[in-house]
Design a protein around this motif. Structure first.
Motif, PDB file in Angstrom:
ATOM      1  N   PRO A 273       8.886 -14.677  -1.003  1.00 27.08           N
ATOM      2  CA  PRO A 273      10.174 -14.245  -1.538  1.00 27.08           C
ATOM      3  C   PRO A 273      10.000 -13.140  -2.575  1.00 27.08           C
ATOM      4  O   PRO A 273       9.117 -13.194  -3.424  1.00 27.08           O
ATOM      5  CB  PRO A 273      10.737 -15.530  -2.178  1.00 27.08           C
ATOM      6  CG  PRO A 273      10.027 -16.644  -1.474  1.00 27.08           C
ATOM      7  CD  PRO A 273       8.644 -16.121  -1.155  1.00 27.08           C
ATOM      8  N   GLY A 274      10.843 -12.139  -2.511  1.00 25.74           N
ATOM      9  CA  GLY A 274      10.755 -11.021  -3.450  1.00 25.74           C
ATOM     10  C   GLY A 274      11.116  -9.711  -2.780  1.00 25.74           C
ATOM     11  O   GLY A 274      11.439  -9.664  -1.589  1.00 25.74           O
ATOM     12  N   ASP A 275      11.090  -8.651  -3.572  1.00 23.39           N
ATOM     13  CA  ASP A 275      11.456  -7.332  -3.080  1.00 23.39           C
ATOM     14  C   ASP A 275      10.240  -6.680  -2.442  1.00 23.39           C
ATOM     15  O   ASP A 275       9.189  -6.548  -3.067  1.00 23.39           O
ATOM     16  CB  ASP A 275      11.966  -6.481  -4.248  1.00 23.39           C
ATOM     17  CG  ASP A 275      12.528  -5.156  -3.778  1.00 23.39           C
ATOM     18  OD1 ASP A 275      12.686  -4.981  -2.556  1.00 23.39           O
ATOM     19  OD2 ASP A 275      12.803  -4.302  -4.631  1.00 23.39           O
ATOM     20  N   ILE A 276      10.385  -6.269  -1.189  1.00 21.60           N
ATOM     21  CA  ILE A 276       9.277  -5.637  -0.468  1.00 21.60           C
ATOM     22  C   ILE A 276       9.497  -4.137  -0.326  1.00 21.60           C
ATOM     23  O   ILE A 276       8.752  -3.477   0.401  1.00 21.60           O
ATOM     24  CB  ILE A 276       9.088  -6.268   0.917  1.00 21.60           C
ATOM     25  CG1 ILE A 276      10.335  -6.069   1.781  1.00 21.60           C
ATOM     26  CG2 ILE A 276       8.738  -7.738   0.801  1.00 21.60           C
ATOM     27  CD1 ILE A 276      10.157  -6.524   3.220  1.00 21.60           C
ATOM     28  N   ALA A 277      10.507  -3.589  -0.988  1.00 21.71           N
ATOM     29  CA  ALA A 277      10.784  -2.156  -0.842  1.00 21.71           C
ATOM     30  C   ALA A 277       9.648  -1.317  -1.404  1.00 21.71           C
ATOM     31  O   ALA A 277       9.271  -0.300  -0.815  1.00 21.71           O
ATOM     32  CB  ALA A 277      12.110  -1.799  -1.529  1.00 21.71           C
ATOM     33  N   VAL A 278       9.105  -1.740  -2.560  1.00 21.22           N
ATOM     34  CA  VAL A 278       8.008  -0.981  -3.174  1.00 21.22           C
ATOM     35  C   VAL A 278       6.695  -1.295  -2.466  1.00 21.22           C
ATOM     36  O   VAL A 278       5.988  -0.395  -2.002  1.00 21.22           O
ATOM     37  CB  VAL A 278       7.907  -1.294  -4.680  1.00 21.22           C
ATOM     38  CG1 VAL A 278       6.728  -0.541  -5.292  1.00 21.22           C
ATOM     39  CG2 VAL A 278       9.200  -0.921  -5.382  1.00 21.22           C
ATOM     40  N   PHE A 279       6.365  -2.575  -2.405  1.00 20.60           N
ATOM     41  CA  PHE A 279       5.151  -3.018  -1.729  1.00 20.60           C
ATOM     42  C   PHE A 279       5.518  -4.085  -0.715  1.00 20.60           C
ATOM     43  O   PHE A 279       6.206  -5.051  -1.054  1.00 20.60           O
ATOM     44  CB  PHE A 279       4.154  -3.595  -2.749  1.00 20.60           C
ATOM     45  CG  PHE A 279       2.927  -4.200  -2.117  1.00 20.60           C
ATOM     46  CD1 PHE A 279       1.849  -3.398  -1.788  1.00 20.60           C
ATOM     47  CD2 PHE A 279       2.875  -5.564  -1.838  1.00 20.60           C
ATOM     48  CE1 PHE A 279       0.725  -3.950  -1.195  1.00 20.60           C
ATOM     49  CE2 PHE A 279       1.758  -6.113  -1.248  1.00 20.60           C
ATOM     50  CZ  PHE A 279       0.682  -5.305  -0.928  1.00 20.60           C
ATOM     51  N   PRO A 280       5.145  -3.921   0.533  1.00 21.31           N
ATOM     52  CA  PRO A 280       4.251  -2.884   1.070  1.00 21.31           C
ATOM     53  C   PRO A 280       4.958  -1.743   1.802  1.00 21.31           C
ATOM     54  O   PRO A 280       4.293  -0.941   2.432  1.00 21.31           O
ATOM     55  CB  PRO A 280       3.415  -3.691   2.049  1.00 21.31           C
ATOM     56  CG  PRO A 280       4.399  -4.661   2.626  1.00 21.31           C
ATOM     57  CD  PRO A 280       5.343  -5.010   1.500  1.00 21.31           C
ATOM     58  N   LEU A 281       6.314  -1.689   1.735  1.00 19.90           N
ATOM     59  CA  LEU A 281       7.006  -0.693   2.552  1.00 19.90           C
ATOM     60  C   LEU A 281       6.765   0.732   2.048  1.00 19.90           C
ATOM     61  O   LEU A 281       6.282   1.593   2.789  1.00 19.90           O
ATOM     62  CB  LEU A 281       8.507  -1.007   2.587  1.00 19.90           C
ATOM     63  CG  LEU A 281       8.903  -2.261   3.376  1.00 19.90           C
ATOM     64  CD1 LEU A 281      10.410  -2.475   3.325  1.00 19.90           C
ATOM     65  CD2 LEU A 281       8.434  -2.160   4.818  1.00 19.90           C
ATOM     66  N   ALA A 282       7.138   0.995   0.766  1.00 14.18           N
ATOM     67  CA  ALA A 282       6.960   2.352   0.244  1.00 14.18           C
ATOM     68  C   ALA A 282       5.484   2.717   0.160  1.00 14.18           C
ATOM     69  O   ALA A 282       5.068   3.807   0.573  1.00 14.18           O
ATOM     70  CB  ALA A 282       7.624   2.481  -1.127  1.00 14.18           C
ATOM     71  N   PHE A 283       4.686   1.793  -0.377  1.00 15.64           N
ATOM     72  CA  PHE A 283       3.237   1.978  -0.450  1.00 15.64           C
ATOM     73  C   PHE A 283       2.576   0.654  -0.123  1.00 15.64           C
ATOM     74  O   PHE A 283       2.966  -0.378  -0.681  1.00 15.64           O
ATOM     75  CB  PHE A 283       2.811   2.441  -1.853  1.00 15.64           C
ATOM     76  CG  PHE A 283       1.340   2.709  -1.963  1.00 15.64           C
ATOM     77  CD1 PHE A 283       0.824   3.946  -1.625  1.00 15.64           C
ATOM     78  CD2 PHE A 283       0.482   1.711  -2.395  1.00 15.64           C
ATOM     79  CE1 PHE A 283      -0.538   4.182  -1.703  1.00 15.64           C
ATOM     80  CE2 PHE A 283      -0.876   1.945  -2.481  1.00 15.64           C
ATOM     81  CZ  PHE A 283      -1.387   3.193  -2.136  1.00 15.64           C
ATOM     82  N   PRO A 284       1.642   0.621   0.824  1.00 17.63           N
ATOM     83  CA  PRO A 284       0.980   1.771   1.471  1.00 17.63           C
ATOM     84  C   PRO A 284       1.504   2.126   2.857  1.00 17.63           C
ATOM     85  O   PRO A 284       0.856   2.871   3.570  1.00 17.63           O
ATOM     86  CB  PRO A 284      -0.466   1.270   1.583  1.00 17.63           C
ATOM     87  CG  PRO A 284      -0.303  -0.199   1.863  1.00 17.63           C
ATOM     88  CD  PRO A 284       0.922  -0.638   1.085  1.00 17.63           C
ATOM     89  N   LEU A 285       2.664   1.566   3.249  1.00 22.04           N
ATOM     90  CA  LEU A 285       3.100   1.768   4.628  1.00 22.04           C
ATOM     91  C   LEU A 285       3.601   3.184   4.878  1.00 22.04           C
ATOM     92  O   LEU A 285       3.166   3.855   5.809  1.00 22.04           O
ATOM     93  CB  LEU A 285       4.194   0.752   4.972  1.00 22.04           C
ATOM     94  CG  LEU A 285       4.482   0.553   6.456  1.00 22.04           C
ATOM     95  CD1 LEU A 285       3.214   0.180   7.210  1.00 22.04           C
ATOM     96  CD2 LEU A 285       5.557  -0.499   6.660  1.00 22.04           C
ATOM     97  N   ILE A 286       4.532   3.673   4.038  1.00 20.81           N
ATOM     98  CA  ILE A 286       5.084   5.022   4.234  1.00 20.81           C
ATOM     99  C   ILE A 286       4.233   6.050   3.495  1.00 20.81           C
ATOM    100  O   ILE A 286       3.684   6.974   4.106  1.00 20.81           O
ATOM    101  CB  ILE A 286       6.551   5.080   3.762  1.00 20.81           C
ATOM    102  CG1 ILE A 286       7.402   4.050   4.512  1.00 20.81           C
ATOM    103  CG2 ILE A 286       7.117   6.487   3.962  1.00 20.81           C
ATOM    104  CD1 ILE A 286       8.841   3.961   4.035  1.00 20.81           C
TER     105      ILE A 286
END
Length: 221
Positions: free
Chosen positions: A123-136
């Motif tokens: 549970p938590g926000d995944i916008a920063v990790f891992p979506l923004a970094f290191p995915l994008i």
């Protein structure tokens, strides 16, 4: 009949970096299709509205990071006394490693590991990790942004590279919004074909950066 002489403007000897080359390198290192596949698995069962918010937030954060690296990368290299030829060789090798991973159907340097995937499922926000970094905005995309800006000459080429970053991020956002349909449309085989073709293209671009770095090195000249 006498033809009037016309003086043609002298063409510049130096051909500026191709916008298509910048677009291909950024598109391959950011990887909208690969990002969409991972995004679909991480947001399975999440409400459609929340998925849309995650997609736009992660794209915006990754865009800010890429912009900071693109604009401030050369300045940072100067502070660390790292020459651009040296970084071209190092960045080219890094991109070539990612190309090998893509070509042989590996996860790539901009993907996420199993441990990171388990952390993202908590549970938590995944916008920063891992979506923004290191995915994008992964190591490959960040290196590509610095390398492409390092070979620009004039504000027109700088604007072109920044525009290509924006275009690739827009395509990534669109791919994440259509992630479920892309997974159904491409399947595992289609995604694998796209990944392998991207790896071959990236290998050629990465090798060119190594050649450029070695050609500009003072100890070779």
């Amino acid at each position: 009949m006498r033809r009037s002489a016309r003086i043609l403007p002298e063409l510049p000897m130096h051909v500026p970096p191709s916008v298509l080359s910048s677009f291909v390198m950024l598109l391959v290192t950011i990887g909208p299709i690969e990002t969409a596949v991972v995004f679909a698995s991480l947001t399975a069962g999440v409400h459609r509205g929340e998925r849309a918010r995650l997609a736009i937030r992660s794209t915006a954060i990754a865009g800010l990071v890429l912009l900071l690296f693109a604009i401030g990368g050369n300045f940072t290299l100067g502070l660390l006394h790292i020459s651009m030829p040296a970084f071209r060789v190092a960045g080219g090798i890094l991109l070539f490693l990612q190309a090998l991973s893509l070509t042989f159907s590996g996860p790539g340097l901009s993907s996420i590991s199993e441990g990171e995937r388990h952390d993202a499922e908590r549970p938590g926000d995944i916008a920063v990790f891992p979506l923004a970094f290191p995915l994008i905005a992964g190591p490959g995309a960040l290196s590509a942004a610095v390398l492409l800006m390092g070979r620009t000459e004039g504000w027109i080429e700088v604007t072109g590279v920044l525009a290509m970053i924006a275009v690739c991020l827009a395509l990534t956002y669109a791919a994440m919004r259509m992630a479920e349909r892309l997974v159904i449309l491409l399947g595992l085989t289609g995604a694998d074909v796209v990944r392998r073709i991207s790896g071959v293209l990236l290998a050629g671009l990465a090798t060119q950066f190594v050649f450029d770095g070695l050609g500009s090195a003072s100890f070779i000249r």
